[in-house]
Motif scaffolding. Sequence first.
Motif, PDB file in Angstrom:
ATOM      1  N   LYS B 243       5.446 -14.425 -17.293  1.00 41.51           N
ATOM      2  CA  LYS B 243       6.683 -14.180 -16.678  1.00 41.51           C
ATOM      3  C   LYS B 243       7.032 -14.787 -15.367  1.00 41.51           C
ATOM      4  CE  LYS B 243       7.920 -10.136 -19.249  1.00 41.51           C
ATOM      5  NZ  LYS B 243       6.988 -10.137 -20.371  1.00 41.51           N
ATOM      6  N   LYS B 244       6.699 -16.151 -15.342  1.00 42.32           N
ATOM      7  CA  LYS B 244       6.803 -16.868 -14.120  1.00 42.32           C
ATOM      8  C   LYS B 244       7.523 -17.817 -14.376  1.00 42.32           C
ATOM      9  CE  LYS B 244       5.820 -19.223 -10.219  1.00 42.32           C
ATOM     10  NZ  LYS B 244       6.979 -20.135 -10.045  1.00 42.32           N
ATOM     11  N   GLU B 245       8.834 -18.133 -13.606  1.00 41.34           N
ATOM     12  CA  GLU B 245       9.646 -19.472 -13.774  1.00 41.34           C
ATOM     13  C   GLU B 245       8.970 -20.504 -13.441  1.00 41.34           C
ATOM     14  OE1 GLU B 245      13.574 -19.526 -13.777  1.00 41.34           O
ATOM     15  OE2 GLU B 245      13.359 -17.718 -14.896  1.00 41.34           O
ATOM     16  N   VAL B 246       9.142 -21.665 -14.172  1.00 43.07           N
ATOM     17  CA  VAL B 246       8.285 -22.851 -14.182  1.00 43.07           C
ATOM     18  C   VAL B 246       9.489 -23.963 -13.545  1.00 43.07           C
ATOM     19  CG1 VAL B 246       7.126 -22.496 -16.045  1.00 43.07           C
ATOM     20  CG2 VAL B 246       9.020 -24.120 -16.146  1.00 43.07           C
ATOM     21  N   TYR B 247       9.139 -24.931 -12.640  1.00 48.64           N
ATOM     22  CA  TYR B 247       9.779 -25.989 -12.136  1.00 48.64           C
ATOM     23  C   TYR B 247      10.382 -26.812 -13.264  1.00 48.64           C
ATOM     24  CZ  TYR B 247       8.652 -24.414  -7.384  1.00 48.64           C
ATOM     25  OH  TYR B 247       8.401 -23.125  -6.444  1.00 48.64           O
ATOM     26  N   CYS B 248       9.422 -27.641 -13.964  1.00 51.54           N
ATOM     27  CA  CYS B 248       9.842 -28.296 -15.047  1.00 51.54           C
ATOM     28  C   CYS B 248       8.609 -28.461 -15.753  1.00 51.54           C
ATOM     29  CB  CYS B 248      10.278 -29.594 -14.514  1.00 51.54           C
ATOM     30  SG  CYS B 248       9.110 -30.501 -13.470  1.00 51.54           S
ATOM     31  N   THR B 249       8.956 -29.427 -17.007  1.00 45.60           N
ATOM     32  CA  THR B 249       7.818 -29.590 -17.642  1.00 45.60           C
ATOM     33  C   THR B 249       7.330 -31.108 -17.408  1.00 45.60           C
ATOM     34  OG1 THR B 249       9.150 -30.067 -19.429  1.00 45.60           O
ATOM     35  CG2 THR B 249       8.235 -28.066 -19.673  1.00 45.60           C
ATOM     36  N   VAL B 250       6.151 -31.352 -17.622  1.00 48.61           N
ATOM     37  CA  VAL B 250       5.642 -32.682 -17.583  1.00 48.61           C
ATOM     38  C   VAL B 250       5.528 -33.569 -19.051  1.00 48.61           C
ATOM     39  CG1 VAL B 250       3.692 -34.349 -16.618  1.00 48.61           C
ATOM     40  CG2 VAL B 250       4.301 -32.118 -15.432  1.00 48.61           C
ATOM     41  N   GLU B 251       6.428 -34.222 -19.461  1.00 54.00           N
ATOM     42  CA  GLU B 251       6.215 -34.862 -20.482  1.00 54.00           C
ATOM     43  C   GLU B 251       5.465 -36.066 -20.947  1.00 54.00           C
ATOM     44  OE1 GLU B 251       8.057 -33.440 -23.023  1.00 54.00           O
ATOM     45  OE2 GLU B 251       8.622 -31.748 -21.603  1.00 54.00           O
ATOM     46  N   LEU B 350      15.063 -30.760 -10.650  1.00 57.21           N
ATOM     47  CA  LEU B 350      15.475 -30.300 -12.172  1.00 57.21           C
ATOM     48  C   LEU B 350      15.667 -28.721 -11.971  1.00 57.21           C
ATOM     49  CD1 LEU B 350      12.791 -32.195 -14.226  1.00 57.21           C
ATOM     50  CD2 LEU B 350      15.300 -32.525 -14.173  1.00 57.21           C
ATOM     51  N   LYS B 351      15.161 -28.047 -11.107  1.00 59.69           N
ATOM     52  CA  LYS B 351      15.104 -26.511 -11.148  1.00 59.69           C
ATOM     53  C   LYS B 351      16.267 -26.157 -10.579  1.00 59.69           C
ATOM     54  CE  LYS B 351      12.713 -22.469 -10.317  1.00 59.69           C
ATOM     55  NZ  LYS B 351      13.245 -21.535 -11.578  1.00 59.69           N
ATOM     56  N   ASN B 352      16.770 -26.808  -9.400  1.00 58.37           N
ATOM     57  CA  ASN B 352      17.904 -26.503  -8.690  1.00 58.37           C
ATOM     58  C   ASN B 352      19.163 -27.095  -8.841  1.00 58.37           C
ATOM     59  OD1 ASN B 352      16.540 -24.522  -6.776  1.00 58.37           O
ATOM     60  ND2 ASN B 352      15.465 -26.473  -6.032  1.00 58.37           N
ATOM     61  N   GLU B 353      18.970 -28.048  -9.787  1.00 56.55           N
ATOM     62  CA  GLU B 353      20.237 -28.614 -10.433  1.00 56.55           C
ATOM     63  C   GLU B 353      20.869 -29.489  -9.370  1.00 56.55           C
ATOM     64  OE1 GLU B 353      22.318 -25.840 -13.006  1.00 56.55           O
ATOM     65  OE2 GLU B 353      20.919 -25.686 -14.329  1.00 56.55           O
ATOM     66  N   ILE B 354      20.118 -29.996  -8.316  1.00 55.10           N
ATOM     67  CA  ILE B 354      20.905 -30.691  -7.397  1.00 55.10           C
ATOM     68  C   ILE B 354      20.237 -31.912  -7.245  1.00 55.10           C
ATOM     69  CG2 ILE B 354      21.457 -30.740  -4.909  1.00 55.10           C
ATOM     70  CD1 ILE B 354      21.494 -27.695  -5.049  1.00 55.10           C
ATOM     71  N   LEU B 355      20.795 -33.175  -7.230  1.00 57.48           N
ATOM     72  CA  LEU B 355      19.909 -34.590  -7.120  1.00 57.48           C
ATOM     73  C   LEU B 355      20.105 -34.737  -5.433  1.00 57.48           C
ATOM     74  CD1 LEU B 355      21.186 -36.453  -9.997  1.00 57.48           C
ATOM     75  CD2 LEU B 355      19.372 -34.750  -9.860  1.00 57.48           C
ATOM     76  N   LYS B 401      10.923 -33.033 -17.459  1.00 55.18           N
ATOM     77  CA  LYS B 401      12.011 -32.455 -18.245  1.00 55.18           C
ATOM     78  C   LYS B 401      12.388 -31.219 -17.490  1.00 55.18           C
ATOM     79  CE  LYS B 401      12.395 -33.646 -23.111  1.00 55.18           C
ATOM     80  NZ  LYS B 401      12.065 -33.221 -24.609  1.00 55.18           N
ATOM     81  N   LYS B 402      13.737 -30.813 -17.520  1.00 51.48           N
ATOM     82  CA  LYS B 402      14.120 -29.483 -17.190  1.00 51.48           C
ATOM     83  C   LYS B 402      13.531 -28.299 -18.201  1.00 51.48           C
ATOM     84  CE  LYS B 402      18.388 -26.798 -16.095  1.00 51.48           C
ATOM     85  NZ  LYS B 402      18.018 -26.448 -14.819  1.00 51.48           N
TER      86      LYS B 402
END
Lengths: 406, 409
Positions: B243-251, B350-355, B401-402
């Motif tokens: 149940k840990k939020e992840v930052y993003c996946t590595v594709e 990706l996690k914070n939806e800010i570039l 990827k988000k």
Amino acid sequence: MMYRGNIAITGMGVVSSIGTTVDSFTESIKKNYSGLTHLNRFDPTPFNISYSFEIPNFKLEGKKSQDLLRINKTSQYTIAAARDALKQSGYPVELNPYEVGIVVSSSFLDFSLVTKYLTDVLKSHLKDYRPLQFPNTVPNAAAAHTAIELKIKGPNVTVMNKHNGAFSAIKYGINMLRTNQVKMVLVGGVDLFSYEIFLYFRQLERTAGIKGPEIHIPFSRERNGFIMGEGCGVVALEKAEDARKRGASIIAEICSISNMYFPCPITQYLTADMPGAELVYDKLLSEANLTKEKIDAFFSCANSSIDIDAWEDEAIFSYFGGDLPVTAFSSFIGEVSDASMLHLIAACVCLRNNFLPPVLGYSGNPEMQSNILQKKKYFDRLENVIVSRLGLGGSYSAILLTSPKN
Amino acid sequence: MKKRKVCISGIGMITPLGTGWKKFWQNLLTGKTGIRPTNIFKFPVDPDETALHMAAPVDFDPVPGLDNTLPEDLYWGDRLLCHATSMAIDDAKINSLPSNTAVIIGAGASSALNIEEFESQLTLDISKNRNITRVPIGMASSEKIIANRFRLFGPKMMIATACSSSSLALGYSFDLVSTGECDCAIAGCADTLCQLTHSGFYGLRSIDPDRCRPFDRDRRGISIGEAAIVLILEPLEKVVQRKKEVYCTVEGYAANCDAERMTSPDETGKVFLQLMQKALKNASVSPEDVGYICAHGTGTVINDITEAKAIKQLFTLNSTSPWVSSIKGATGHCMAAAGIFNCATVALALKNEILPPNTGLKNKDERCDISILKKSIRLNCKVAIANAFAFGGNNVSIVFKKWEKEGSL
């Protein structure tokens, strides 16, 4: 699906104290020639030593002297060995240079050059300084120069793991093949004997001549440290099925590689609480689907160190018993650290020629339990051999090589 | 064997914009820069050459109490790496690391050779007019130091591909976790300010006398920075389970080599283009899905034009092109740590939806015909790329990827 089959060695190249071509290297092994020579690289007088396994008068062919100024010595060794390996493999790089990779183990780079560069910087007025050699101070210089020279555009990687570096590079190269990053990869290890690197191992009290006579005879009673060497070995690796498909001549196949990593102080090779080597051997054999009885010979990592040689003798004896023929190739070329790819290449030479070289200078030691060879041993067919390396800071690797299944 | 989905579950950062990802991110988004006049370079210089003093040292807040547990003689870079690793593990909320955790560390000239320690010794020996008397015992040992500290038995390796070292460390970690060779990987790098690097780039006339300004028409080169960045990679399934939020996946990722010159890229941009195309292919992602590229963007004239050329070519057939920014105007070029620094930035974007913005950009170089962010923007981007290019032509591109609970794209 990830490829799990054998990895073929389709090319080899060497720069060593016993030969700078595979042919001369092979002849030296057959004739039990040692690369031991008088130490000329620096003044050894303060250390009360006289010998090294250095390479005298190496010159990279096909390059003008002024071009060589821009290519450091480790890069020159690597280019020479890689060029030979690529040529022997017959792989058509030009068809798709992105499909070929390079992995080089080079932990100490050309450390003398780094020292000289920094000395010049520290002494000079920087504004007027022209850093011709700066690109040669980066750790990836050897791999990058080799790619430029051979026009190889695939992944280009340098790994640093000192004595175990070459086998780490092999593991990395196999990963590249298995994850389909490349179709072929040149994997090498290079080390340059220098004052600084000698100093490094001297500080660790690992060199011969500190606590006993200046000898390099693995497993011997008189051993007290290693004499250092240098060189480079490069192998061309492909998936065995791909190599067969293109009709390549396969020199040997890597059935499996197994590594053990254990937390260990960075200045030591072994710790009292490290797991046993049987874990490495079990994995090696199970991945190769072989039993220990099928192993014909063992190329030990013994390098004339008191602790390393004793540890591996015990490990081999405990697992394989006292009959398995054991040799230590460092008796030919000294301790070459990253260039220990030369051990693997020596094993390939022996597989092809069905013999096992002795441990040069070894005349028996009652403390050793394994079947350590004092004389060259011939086989009707030498089929499966294990080659091992032990690294500073806790890593032990073994590779299982087999004759090609044609 | 089916490959496992891999994610980034923890981030540890010590940067010129502050320690910890929150401080870094906040400062980056508001356009702050860590590049400033410094007097840390000790070599003899022309006093008029202010560029020699522009650099981005870390703004370091130690993890409380941690230094007391580290050896006193630990080299500065390895000390930073220990702190960043500790932060990353905390951030990933892992109670106990799997014993087969891999430690894959990017190595640069500074970090691999313990060059500062070596420089000090050399200076001493030079002043006494004698041969060098000592070399750093800890050279090329960072991964072992981390593995020892956390009693880890997984694969250990230092990877040295100059400024892309840490990207490749992340790429290899991705391979190890995705193929099941280990259940967790610590991928990281600490590269610190040193005279060897700074003098070399200065001699190549690649240091901007002012602050580095990637993609700006008046840019004149890089500013050297230092950083310690550590990312924790784990199988996605495992992180979700706890149940840990992840930052993003590595594709996926790709690496290639210019094989042209040691110090400058193939200026056609073809090699960078092939790199990004292959990374996208390996990640099974189409170019039109990419919303952001964290560029290598060093601020040298040729590098920026070449990278922009490759990006332009990659997206030329698509109706939309991704936003691009380089963080080096804010952080300096952190050498071997630069690659994973970009990866961490992408993960945060990706996690914070800010570039994040391309700090320092005033007037875009028209030869860099891509969409460069002058300011940060809010954007729910799904796929992003982190680039890293290096001396010797060692290039790496990684696709992220988000992570969305409902599933991927």
